[in-house]
Design an enzyme around this catalytic site. Structure first.
Site, short mmCIF file in Angstrom:
data_model
loop_
_atom_site.label_atom_id
_atom_site.label_comp_id
_atom_site.label_asym_id
_atom_site.label_seq_id
_atom_site.Cartn_x
_atom_site.Cartn_y
_atom_site.Cartn_z
N CYS A 81 28.49 2.14 28.38
CA CYS A 81 29.92 1.81 28.41
C CYS A 81 30.21 0.34 28.57
O CYS A 81 29.85 -0.27 29.57
CB CYS A 81 30.56 2.47 29.62
SG CYS A 81 30.79 4.19 29.43
N CYS A 92 38.85 -1.81 32.41
CA CYS A 92 39.04 -0.70 33.35
C CYS A 92 39.25 -1.29 34.74
O CYS A 92 38.73 -2.36 35.04
CB CYS A 92 37.80 0.19 33.35
SG CYS A 92 37.94 1.66 34.40
N GLU A 106 35.43 -0.84 22.26
CA GLU A 106 34.28 -0.29 21.55
C GLU A 106 34.35 1.23 21.49
O GLU A 106 34.97 1.88 22.32
CB GLU A 106 32.98 -0.76 22.21
CG GLU A 106 32.88 -0.38 23.66
CD GLU A 106 31.60 -0.96 24.29
OE1 GLU A 106 31.42 -2.18 24.25
OE2 GLU A 106 30.82 -0.18 24.81
N CYS A 156 33.64 1.04 39.18
CA CYS A 156 32.34 1.70 39.44
C CYS A 156 31.23 0.65 39.35
O CYS A 156 31.19 -0.16 38.44
CB CYS A 156 32.10 2.83 38.44
SG CYS A 156 33.32 4.14 38.60
N CYS A 159 32.91 8.90 20.53
CA CYS A 159 33.26 8.56 21.91
C CYS A 159 34.25 7.41 21.86
O CYS A 159 33.93 6.35 21.32
CB CYS A 159 31.99 8.16 22.66
SG CYS A 159 32.30 7.49 24.30
N CYS A 209 28.87 0.08 36.11
CA CYS A 209 29.52 0.18 34.80
C CYS A 209 29.97 -1.18 34.30
O CYS A 209 30.61 -1.95 35.03
CB CYS A 209 30.70 1.13 34.88
SG CYS A 209 31.55 1.32 33.32
N1 SAH Z 1 36.42 6.51 33.40
C1 SAH Z 1 35.76 7.69 32.93
C2 SAH Z 1 34.94 7.48 31.67
C3 SAH Z 1 33.77 6.55 31.95
S1 SAH Z 1 32.37 6.46 30.95
C4 SAH Z 1 34.87 8.24 34.02
O1 SAH Z 1 34.69 7.58 35.03
O2 SAH Z 1 34.38 9.35 33.87
C5 SAH Z 1 31.51 7.95 30.94
C6 SAH Z 1 30.39 8.12 31.96
O3 SAH Z 1 29.37 7.12 31.91
C7 SAH Z 1 30.92 8.12 33.37
O4 SAH Z 1 30.34 9.18 34.06
C8 SAH Z 1 30.42 6.79 33.91
O5 SAH Z 1 30.35 6.80 35.30
C9 SAH Z 1 29.08 6.67 33.23
N2 SAH Z 1 28.53 5.32 33.15
C10 SAH Z 1 29.17 4.14 33.03
N3 SAH Z 1 28.31 3.12 32.97
C11 SAH Z 1 27.08 3.64 33.05
C12 SAH Z 1 25.75 3.09 33.06
N4 SAH Z 1 25.55 1.78 32.96
N5 SAH Z 1 24.72 3.95 33.16
C13 SAH Z 1 24.92 5.28 33.25
N6 SAH Z 1 26.13 5.86 33.25
C14 SAH Z 1 27.21 5.06 33.17
#
Ligand code: SAH
Length: 346
Positions: free
Chosen positions: A334, A113, A93, A117, A106, A120
Site C-alpha cells: 500500500c 491517509c 495508485e 498505521c 484494488c 503502512c
Molecule cells: N484503511 C484500510 C485499507 C488499508 S490497506 C484498512 O486499514 O484496512 C489493506 C491492508 O494492508 C490493511 O490490512 C493494512 O493494514 C495492510 N497493510 C498496509 N501496509 C502494509 C504493509 N507494508 N505490509 C503488510 N500489510 C500492510
C-alpha cells in the site's frame, strides 16, 4: 456556478439532471452507458447526443478521467501496479491482480491517509483528500480499458481508509453495482477498514452483501495500540462487537486481516490468543507477511514462523489463508509506489 460532477452521479440523479436540461429520460441512459460501460474519455465521444447537448454538458459538468502516469508489471505473476494522476495534481495508485477466477482490482479511496498505521506507507505523508465516487470508479475503468478484459472483483484495499470517506464510498458502491453500469455483484466487492466502529455499525444496518475486512493485526488491545493509532479511539473489544454486529445484520462472513510483523505479533502466544478470540466465529483470517517499508524498521516473519502461525490457527479450527505476495517485485505494499513518486518529484 459550481460544476456538476457528472461521473459521480448515480443513475437516478443523472436522470433528474438530464430532465432539468429539458431532455428526454433515454438521454440519461445513453450518457450513463458512455461513462460507466463504454468508459469514454471525453463528452465529445458521446456521438449519439446532439451537438447542442454535448456543448451544454461541457459547459456545466466536470468529467473526471484519470491520467495514467506509470504502470509496473510484475514478471512473477502479471500483477500490474498503476499510478494515476488526478485533475488537481494528486496521485493515487491501484493494482490489478489476475487470478484463475478473474481479474481483481484494488483501488484507493483517499489520496494519502490519516490513520497512521505504523507499517503502512500510505499514511506517511498524511491525508491529502478524499476521492470522489468518479475517481474511485475511474481506477477500475482505466484498468479495464488498459487490459481489454472484464474486471470481476473489486477490493477497496488501496491507500486510504474507506470508512473515513463514507458518503462517497456508498455512492461508489451503488454505482459500481448498478445494472446500468459495470453491474458488479455486491458479493464481489470487499471493503477493508482499520476499524471505525460507528461506521461499521452504520454499514451493517444497510445490510449490503459486500464483504467487510477488518485490519486486526493484533490479538490484544495493548499490542494493537502499538501498531495502529486508531486503537486509541476504539478498544479492540468494541471493534470485535461491531464485527459481530456486521455479521448478525448482513449474514456475511467477516474477513480479518493480520499482517505478520517479525518479532512483534507472530509468536506462539499471539497465535493462541488469536485462536481464543476468533473461536466459534464465522470468519476467515488472511495472514499477510508484512511488506517492509524503508521508513520503518519492521521486518517480515521467517517463512517457517508464518507457516507455524498458520498451522496453529488451523488446529484451532480457524479458516486461514496466507495472502500470496503478489507483485513483490513492483512496490507491492500500500502506498509505496505513490510515495516513491512523490519523493522523486519533491
Ligand atoms: N484503511 C484500510 C485499507 C488499508 S490497506 C484498512 O486499514 O484496512 C489493506 C491492508 O494492508 C490493511 O490490512 C493494512 O493494514 C495492510 N497493510 C498496509 N501496509 C502494509 C504493509 N507494508 N505490509 C503488510 N500489510 C500492510
Amino acid at each position: 456556478m459550481e460544476r456538476f460532477d457528472i461521473k459521480s452521479a448515480p443513475y437516478r440523479q443523472l436522470t433528474e439532471y438530464v430532465a432539468s436540461l429539458g431532455e428526454k429520460p433515454f438521454r440519461a441512459k445513453q450518457i450513463y452507458e458512455w461513462m460507466h460501460v463504454k468508459h469514454v474519455t471525453s463528452i465529445d465521444e458521446m456521438t449519439n447526443l446532439s451537438k447542442n447537448l454535448r456543448e451544454q454538458l461541457k459547459e456545466q459538468c466536470t468529467f473526471t478521467v484519470l491520467k495514467q502516469i506509470d504502470v509496473q508489471i510484475s514478471k512473477q505473476d502479471g500483477t500490474r501496479k498503476y499510478l494515476f494522476g488526478l485533475s488537481d495534481g494528486n496521485v493515487i495508485e491501484s493494482v490489478l491482480m489476475r487470478y484463475k477466477h478473474g481479474n481483481s482490482v484494488c483501488i484507493s479511496s483517499q489520496a494519502g491517509c490519516r490513520m497512521g498505521c505504523r507499517f503502512c506507507a500510505s499514511t506517511l505523508d498524511g491525508l491529502a483528500r478524499n476521492l470522489t465516487p468518479a475517481e474511485m470508479l475511474e481506477q477500475i475503468y482505466r484498468i479495464g480499458c488498459d487490459i481489454g478484459e472484464r474486471i470481476s472483483n473489486v477490493v477497496v484495499m488501496g491507500s486510504g481508509e474507506p470508512l473515513d470517506n463514507y458518503d462517497n464510498l456508498l455512492v461508489f458502491i451503488r454505482m459500481l453495482t448498478d445494472e446500468h453500469g459495470l453491474n458488479i455483484s455486491q458479493r464481489n466487492l470487499t471493503v477493508s477498514t482499520c476499524g471505525l466502529v460507528p461506521r461499521i455499525r452504520e454499514l451493517a444496518d444497510l445490510k449490503l452483501q459486500i464483504t467487510l475486512a477488518l485490519s486486526l493485526h493484533a490479538s490484544t488491545q495493548e499490542k494493537r495500540l502499538k501498531l495502529m493509532p486508531i486503537a486509541n479511539k476504539y478498544d479492540l473489544s468494541e471493534v470485535m462487537e461491531a464485527c459481530d454486529y456486521y455479521f448478525a445484520q448482513t449474514g456475511r462472513r467477516m474477513t480479518f486481516e493480520y499482517s505478520l510483523v517479525g518479532g512483534v505479533n507472530d509468536t506462539d502466544a499471539d497465535a493462541a490468543e488469536l485462536c481464543s478470540m476468533l473461536k466459534g466465529k464465522n470468519c476467515h483470517i488472511n495472514l499477510i507477511p508484512v511488506n517492509p517499508i524503508k521508513e520503518r524498521d519492521y521486518v517480515q516473519s521467517d517463512r517457517a514462523v508464518v507457516e507455524a502461525f498458520k498451522q496453529k490457527l488451523e488446529r484451532g479450527g480457524i479458516n486461514v489463508t496466507v495472502r500470496r505476495e503478489m507483485g513483490r517485485d513492483i512496490d507491492g505494499a500500500c502506498g509505496q509506489l505513490r510515495k516513491r513518486h512523490m519523493d522523486q518529484s519533491k
